[in-house]
Scaffold this active site. Sequence first.
Site, PDB file in Angstrom:
ATOM      1  N   TYR A   1     -35.295  10.907  -6.716  1.00  0.00           N
ATOM      2  CA  TYR A   1     -36.115  11.745  -7.806  1.00  0.00           C
ATOM      3  C   TYR A   1     -35.780  12.912  -7.847  1.00  0.00           C
ATOM      4  O   TYR A   1     -35.666  13.539  -6.521  1.00  0.00           O
ATOM      5  CB  TYR A   1     -37.242  11.296  -8.002  1.00  0.00           C
ATOM      6  N   GLU A   2     -36.160  13.618  -8.770  1.00  0.00           N
ATOM      7  CA  GLU A   2     -35.763  15.227  -8.645  1.00  0.00           C
ATOM      8  C   GLU A   2     -34.215  14.996  -8.530  1.00  0.00           C
ATOM      9  O   GLU A   2     -34.344  16.620  -7.707  1.00  0.00           O
ATOM     10  CB  GLU A   2     -36.730  16.135  -8.051  1.00  0.00           C
ATOM     11  N   GLY A   3     -33.654  14.706  -8.941  1.00  0.00           N
ATOM     12  CA  GLY A   3     -31.753  14.836  -9.023  1.00  0.00           C
ATOM     13  C   GLY A   3     -30.995  13.796  -7.663  1.00  0.00           C
ATOM     14  O   GLY A   3     -31.836  14.453  -7.528  1.00  0.00           O
TER      15      GLY A   3
ATOM     16  N   SER B   1     -38.330  23.628  -6.893  1.00  0.00           N
ATOM     17  CA  SER B   1     -38.981  22.584  -6.293  1.00  0.00           C
ATOM     18  C   SER B   1     -38.182  20.956  -5.642  1.00  0.00           C
ATOM     19  O   SER B   1     -38.468  20.644  -4.301  1.00  0.00           O
ATOM     20  CB  SER B   1     -39.599  21.646  -7.506  1.00  0.00           C
TER      21      SER B   1
END
Length: 378
Positions: free
Chosen positions: A361-363, A240
């Site tokens: 976000y997402e790391g 993603s």
Amino acid sequence: MNFSLTEEQLTMQKMARDYAENKIEPVAAECDEKNEVPMELLQDMILQGFSTMTIPQEYGGSGVDMITACLVIEELARACAGITTGAAANSLASYPILIAGSHEQKEQYLTPLSEGKFAAFCLTEPGAGSDAGSVATVARREGDEYVINGSKCFITNGGFADVYTVFASVDRSKGLKGLTAIVVEKGAAGLSAGKKENKMGIRASNTSEVFFEDVRVPVSNRLGEEGEGFKIAMTTLDISRPMVGAMALGVARAAYERALKYAKEREQFGRPIAQFQAIQFKLADMAMEIDAARLLIHRAAYMVSQKAARFSLESAMSKCFAGDVAMRVTVEALQVMGGYGYSKEYPMEKYMRDAKIMQIYEGTNEIQRIVIAQNLLR
Ligand code: COS
């Protein structure tokens, strides 16, 4: 190596741009101001297939390659990163099912996602953000069921999802080797949404707490085996992150394009400010960074589609670089517009607020740098 887009990619890119300009852009400012998700529009985006692009056709998706998906997401995010985040969250939540689900699970959970259902990826907890392995939500096995207890936070679409891909521990003494991926469906007793975040940016997306209080699900809802959850979550994020990069790219491009147009029109000292080298250097840096980010994103996306054995490095590089570019470009583009950039009458300040989440976000981008360094030093 071929840098040209295929006919299909050009068609999808144009379709997404037209959709974004006609449907998303007109409502973006109002949704941001009101901190509101345009539910009908979001559902329409799902029905248009924007959340199921990489899902195979047999499960209701379009089955296109990841570069095409990134091109589309870039166009949508150029109009509003908040609204696009809601659509992209559906894709994020679908990856654990794609990665580890059986044929029956894919049919059961993925097909509804192309029919307008919402999904949420539930990994983050109050005590488990960057340290994703320390998830405290537990899934206790009782016969043919799991009983889930715990809470998740910062969950996109968490307030209204139909399908939740949840990461819980079946045995906390095993650390991250106890993590297990389980699907929970809307309506399960004990499942509830908590506070909706009032965020700085991407305000047209829903970010909520999600609570599990003795939520019972059949063991058949488990994705993969017990203990495989951490790897499923990490593989999901590897897939993603280029898409998050593409969202960041869309925001950067929106800001850059506005700054370029403004610089050509705005006159000071008797000439357009674009004729001053101070402005030209800013525009040159923005254009260069946007191009570099796109190349990193498309390389990572290419590797996802090629089903490369591991692409954590390329994926992290693309997300990290594009997120940083979005931040730098929106700050500089706002500077080009001066006081007008700072005013809420124009979208520039929204771009800057929306860009910030791309580094989080997402790391976080610090985590991306850890992933990159680990791969370099391996
Ligand atoms: N793909 C497959 N397996 C992976 C993997 C990946 N990308 N990353 C790690 N693993 C595996 C490792 O190979 C290791 O397996 P073995 O024990 O069998 O060798 C295991 O997972 C543990 O890996 P590691 O020791 O590197 O884990 P850490 O606890 O040090 O965590 C980071 C690694 C920090 C990279 C991870 O926790 C992370 O990405 N955190 C950020 C989470 C995040 O993005 N949150 C955002 C919210 S989700 S929207």
